[in-house]
Write an enzyme that holds these catalytic residues in place. Structure first.
Site, short mmCIF file in Angstrom:
data_model
loop_
_atom_site.label_atom_id
_atom_site.label_comp_id
_atom_site.label_asym_id
_atom_site.label_seq_id
_atom_site.Cartn_x
_atom_site.Cartn_y
_atom_site.Cartn_z
N GLU A 188 0.82 -1.21 0.00
CA GLU A 188 0.00 0.00 0.00
C GLU A 188 0.86 1.27 0.00
OE1 GLU A 188 -4.05 -1.73 2.10
OE2 GLU A 188 -2.62 -0.64 3.37
N GLU A 380 -5.49 -7.79 -1.05
CA GLU A 380 -6.18 -7.80 0.25
C GLU A 380 -7.65 -7.54 0.02
OE1 GLU A 380 -4.60 -5.18 3.23
OE2 GLU A 380 -2.52 -5.62 2.70
#
Length: 481
Positions: A188, A380
């Site tokens: 991320e 995710e």
């Protein structure tokens, strides 16, 4: 057009070292960024977004009671990984995403002296995953650099971090290239802006804060590009990717000003980060933003590096969507992954205010494939809930099964639309410490871990009902959703 998941589709799950390993003071590991983030007041956990960390907070954490910092104990995956991987094998995982902790391999950032005990641990972890019939997918940096980054360099905005990270990545590529196909330099990466301390070790009380955050992001772009190029030059079998926490958003209304505000949000929160790593250059809107806000980055100096280090596949986490507006006064807001947004009245929300939007995954996947024309990986996806074991020593988590099925249906539809998708990794297939709130109560797993927010419990593992549901989905390659 495909009418099903590809036969080699990588169903699996993902964890991180900083939320699972524990063993914070074992075998030479040094203190990390998440190790200095305290557990929060339970009354605030469902509205909490990100910790604000200053230099004083870091100093306090060095001598404070370690039990105030839950990520230090995790779920003890450092010692239980063999048993835990066997549970993933039983579910039929084809891929297992995990992270390697820089703070174990280079505890004090001395690249000349890697920690051999750490390397021995990761040697065996990788072998255990491979022997279980899974593809390892390794994240080289998942929000857990050594605290020495703050103390020696002030965070990722210091250029020396590029060389340190490249040395670290080369060591691991040289060591594991024949066992690990899929590599991800940064988890991320847009957290460098959305959660700067977590993403790039930039303290909240730094001067010229926004410029330093973008400088940190730029240095991570350069470091990632160098690692990608090294892999391509030396180990062409390795597939290198990038990842953002995709803050999927829609305009609050059809007012053109809301549409414009949403475009600007998407550009600077998501697309800039993917464009640089996938296309090898900053998009025009980012360059305009930097000029408009007097942010000076060595973009021209590093342009050739970025262009030579573009990724093979594009990854993102996807949990929820949100609304944005030109003016937000009087509009209800909710929570989300790294970023709050406005509430969408057409969607339901989790206990933490994250709005559940399976269709958004299909929309996003189509947009990403259209923009980048590269294979995609859902790195995710998941839902956190407060849960307790029942008398049968399981959890009847029908809500998780429904969330899983609905999102996989949407992903399957995106594949039918023509998108090329490599795989899907459920976040937290085993309960672990929450990244944002540092609590155990927010459980994502198919596997229940007997541990509370204070670290008390047997740490015994129990299969939830969703364990068997995901097992059946994988066995049938998603045919019975």
């Amino acid at each position: 057009m495909r009418s099903t998941f590809p036969k080699d589709f990588l169903f699996g799950g993902a964890i991180s070292a900083c939320q699972a390993e524990g063993a914070w003071n074992v075998d030479g590991r040094s203190l990390t960024i998440p190790d200095v983030v305290k557990k929060i007041d339970p009354a605030k956990r469902k509205t909490f977004l990100q910790a604000t960390i200053t230099k004083n907070d870091v100093e306090e954490a060095k001598t404070a009671n370690w039990k105030d910092y839950p990520k230090r104990w995790g779920i003890d995956f450092y010692h239980t990984y063999k048993e835990d991987i066997q549970l993933m094998k039983e579910m039929g995982f084809r891929v297992f995403r995990f992270s390697i902790a820089l703070a174990r391999v280079f505890p004090d950032l001395h690249i000349e002296k890697p920690n051999e005990k750490a390397l021995a641990y990761y040697d065996d972890l990788v072998d255990t995953i491979v022997q279980a019939g899974m593809q390892p997918l390794v994240t080289l940096s998942h929000f857990d650099p050594p605290i020495a980054i703050c103390e020696k360099y002030g965070g990722w905005y210091h250029r020396d971090m590029i060389d340190i990270f490249e040395s670290y990545a080369r060591l691991l590529l040289d060591r594991y290239h024949d066992k690990i196909k899929y590599w991800l330099p940064f988890n991320e990466i847009n957290a460098a802006i959305l959660a700067p301390f977590k993403g790039s070790a930039v303290l909240n009380d730094e001067e010229n804060y926004e410029e330093k955050c973008w400088q940190a992001a730029h240095n991570q772009f350069v470091a990632a590009a160098k690692v990608v190029k090294y892999a391509h030059d030396n180990y062409p079998n390795c597939q290198m990717g990038c990842m953002v926490a995709y803050c999927q958003s829609y305009p609050y209304s059809c007012d053109p000003l809301d549409v414009l505000a949403n475009d600007k949000f998407d550009q600077m929160t998501n697309l800039t980060f993917l464009d640089v790593q996938s296309k090898g250059k900053y998009p025009y809107f980012a360059l305009h933003y930097f000029k408009e806000h007097s942010i000076y980055l060595p973009i021209e100096q590093d342009s050739s590096i970025l262009l030579q280090g573009t990724v093979d596949w594009v990854g993102y986490s996807y949990y929820q969507s949100m609304l944005t507006a030109d003016h937000t006064e009087g509009i209800s807001s909710g929570n989300g992954n790294l970023k709050n947004g406005l509430v969408n009245p057409y969607l339901k929300s989790t206990e933490w205010g994250w709005q559940i939007d399976p269709v958004g995954l299909r929309i996003l996947t189509n947009r990403m494939y259209d923009r980048y024309q590269k294979p995609l990986f859902i790195l995710e996806n998941g839902i956190g809930k407060v849960e307790q074991l029942n008398e049968e020593k399981t959890v009847n988590d029908t809500y998780r099964i429904d969330y899983l099925r609905q999102h996989l249906k949407a992903l399957k539809q995106a594949i039918e639309d023509g998108c090329e998708v490599i795989g899907y990794a459920w976040w937290g297939p085993i309960d672990l410490i929450s990244s944002g709130t540092s609590e155990m109560s927010k459980r994502y797993g198919f596997i229940y871990v007997d541990q509370d927010d204070e670290g008390n419990g047997t740490k015994e593992r129990f299969k939830k009902e969703s364990f068997y549901a995901y097992k059946e989905i994988i066995e049938t390659n998603g045919e019975n959703l």
